[in-house]
Design an enzyme around this catalytic site. Structure first.
Site, PDB file in Angstrom:
ATOM      1  N   GLU A 159       0.530  11.619 -65.101  1.00  0.00           N
ATOM      2  CA  GLU A 159       1.118  11.054 -63.894  1.00  0.00           C
ATOM      3  C   GLU A 159       1.832   9.738 -64.201  1.00  0.00           C
ATOM      4  OE1 GLU A 159      -2.168  13.061 -60.866  1.00  0.00           O
ATOM      5  OE2 GLU A 159      -2.403  10.966 -61.468  1.00  0.00           O
ATOM      6  N   GLY A 163     -11.664  15.521 -62.330  1.00  0.00           N
ATOM      7  CA  GLY A 163     -10.465  15.992 -63.017  1.00  0.00           C
ATOM      8  C   GLY A 163     -10.258  17.489 -63.004  1.00  0.00           C
ATOM      9  N   HIS A 164     -11.330  18.271 -63.242  1.00  0.00           N
ATOM     10  CA  HIS A 164     -11.187  19.720 -63.322  1.00  0.00           C
ATOM     11  C   HIS A 164     -10.702  20.297 -61.995  1.00  0.00           C
ATOM     12  CE1 HIS A 164     -13.092  20.271 -67.287  1.00  0.00           C
ATOM     13  NE2 HIS A 164     -13.796  19.212 -66.947  1.00  0.00           N
ATOM     14  N   SER A 199      -6.613  10.525 -70.149  1.00  0.00           N
ATOM     15  CA  SER A 199      -6.993  11.760 -69.454  1.00  0.00           C
ATOM     16  C   SER A 199      -5.800  12.240 -68.646  1.00  0.00           C
ATOM     17  CB  SER A 199      -8.204  11.496 -68.552  1.00  0.00           C
ATOM     18  OG  SER A 199      -7.918  10.455 -67.628  1.00  0.00           O
ATOM     19  N   ARG A 237       1.093  16.660 -59.421  1.00  0.00           N
ATOM     20  CA  ARG A 237       0.939  16.918 -57.989  1.00  0.00           C
ATOM     21  C   ARG A 237       2.251  16.720 -57.233  1.00  0.00           C
ATOM     22  NH1 ARG A 237      -3.643  12.921 -56.415  1.00  0.00           N
ATOM     23  NH2 ARG A 237      -3.061  11.873 -58.356  1.00  0.00           N
TER      24      ARG A 237
END
Length: 436
Positions: free
Chosen positions: A230, A16-17, A225, A137
């Protein structure tokens, strides 16, 4: 500017980071970007510096060698004392990603979560807080979202690239009523071979087509998370299962908003939630209704949101007495049309307003709560709003006034069919040209 990201990814800490850093990096136009990692499991389109440890001294040495001017830290293992040493030794710009409200010694704290709460931070006098829109994204922004008026009978399961608790094999049998089950994972999942042996699923490993898969599905079973952002962007209903302590903040935010959640995996409870989602009618991303008296306080909070105030022509804070007077007058004035925006679960989403006090014109404005920004909702809301005003007042010219620095609003209005016709000082003036 030479910019270095310090972050890690692995089979123990996940991806994730690094993934959010890659999206953030695309916003840093013209900067010379590289990454520094002890562990990394993600292909990077930037130079990678391998560190042997989490030692801040090693990081300082690297920054000196590479002549780094801007260091961006996205790492739980680097604390206040480390940051102070970095800042005082290097004399550079220091930014830190933080969504757990820790104390930091840096120039900037960055939080892009929809649950971000500015009041929970303790800031140094020189530290600025950057609450930014969710880092979505380009893959998602490039896709045409499908109309969800009809269901596809497809579901996706994405419990993280690692899924350390190995929940996916337990969730799959609960989804067999769906025609297609999409399972999303990564090559660092230690249970990958087990997943490969499960029949009647479509396994996607390190997929570059997440947006396409989300677009196909009726439901996502995920963790609270970054993937939530998204799913919200794709207007995809989801059930979120908390699997880690760093998901607490977003979990409680979503729970307050009425989303279906589990604080831990439970077969019976999850099956109940899945069955309920299957029976739900097609998803509605937002609804528009006339503003009611009960909306007054929600509108007051929205009006004093820092970003709403910054975007307004008058940026001064609004006190409650002034707001009550304005609200009463606006509700009673037939030339001010107030509409309240709600999400698919009835939560307050924002306001749409038409000011008809100028002859032959309708001045349109829109404000969204912080958790709804960055998901491309505004364009669709504007289009619906234009449909409303064209029926009520077909002969009026719809116009808008937008501050020049308010780039997100400018993009939304232009995508909705507005054209700029003049500018004065800090304001752009737009009008809507009807097709045909």
């Amino acid at each position: 500017m030479k910019t270095l990201f310090r972050a890690d990814s692995s089979s123990t800490i996940g991806l994730g980071h690094i993934k959010r850093d890659l999206v953030y990096a695309t916003r840093l136009h013209g900067e010379d970007i590289s990454f520094a990692c002890v562990e990394n499991a993600v292909d990077l389109p930037y130079p990678l510096h391998h560190l042997s440890s989490n030692s801040v001294d090693e990081l300082i040495e690297l920054c000196l060698t590479e002549k780094v001017e801007h260091l961006i830290i996205d790492h739980y293992g680097i604390n206040y004392a480390d940051e102070k040493k970095l800042k005082e030794t290097l004399k550079i710009q220091l930014s830190v990603f933080d969504d757990s409200y820790e104390k930091h010694y840096c120039d900037e704290i960055i939080n892009h979560n929809i649950s971000a709460d500015p009041s929970r931070y303790i800031l140094e006098p020189f530290t600025r807080l950057s609450i930014i829109e969710p880092l979505i994204r380009q893959e998602f922004k490039s896709i045409v979202r499908r109309d969800r008026n009809h269901k596809s009978n497809e579901v996706m399961i994405a419990m993280g690239g690692v899924d350390s608790a190995n929940l996916t094999p337990k969730i799959i049998p609960l989804c067999t009523e769906y025609e297609h089950i999409h399972v999303i994972t990564s090559h660092i999942n230690p249970h990958l071979q087990e997943l490969r042996s499960i029949p009647h699923i479509q396994l996607h490993v390190d997929t570059d087509h997440m947006a396409e898969i989300m677009n196909r599905c009726d439901l996502a079973i995920i963790t609270p998370s970054l993937i939530v952002h998204e799913a919200l962007y794709m207007q995809l209903p989801f059930i979120a299962i908390k699997t880690a302590s760093n998901q607490e903040d977003l979990y409680h935010f979503l729970k307050h908003k009425g989303y279906p959640l589990l604080d831990q995996f439970d077969t019976t409870e999850l099956k109940t939630l899945i069955d309920h989602e299957r029976q739900m009618p097609p998803f509605i991303p937002f609804a528009i209704r006339k503003t009611q008296d009960e909306d007054m306080m929600a509108l007051f909070d929205l009006a004093n949101d820092p970003r709403v105030r910054a975007a307004s022509l008058s940026s001064d804070p609004i006190d409650l007495a002034t707001h009550k007077t304005w609200f009463a007058q606006a509700m009673a004035d037939p030339k001010q049309l107030l509409f309240t925006l709600l999400d698919g679960r009835g939560n307050f989403l924002g306001q749409l307003r038409f000011d008809l006090r100028r002859e032959n014109e309708a001045l349109l404005s829109i404000s969204l709560v912080s958790g709804a920004r960055g998901f491309s909702l505004a364009q669709d809301i504007l289009s619906k709003g234009l449909g409303i005003i064209s029926k009520l007042h077909p002969d009026r010219q719809v116009i808008a006034q937008i501050k020049k620095e308010n780039i997100p609003s400018i993009k939304s209005f232009e995508k909705a069919g507005f054209s700029r016709y003049k500018e004065e000082d800090t304001i752009f003036y737009y009008h809507y040209r009807k097709e045909g």
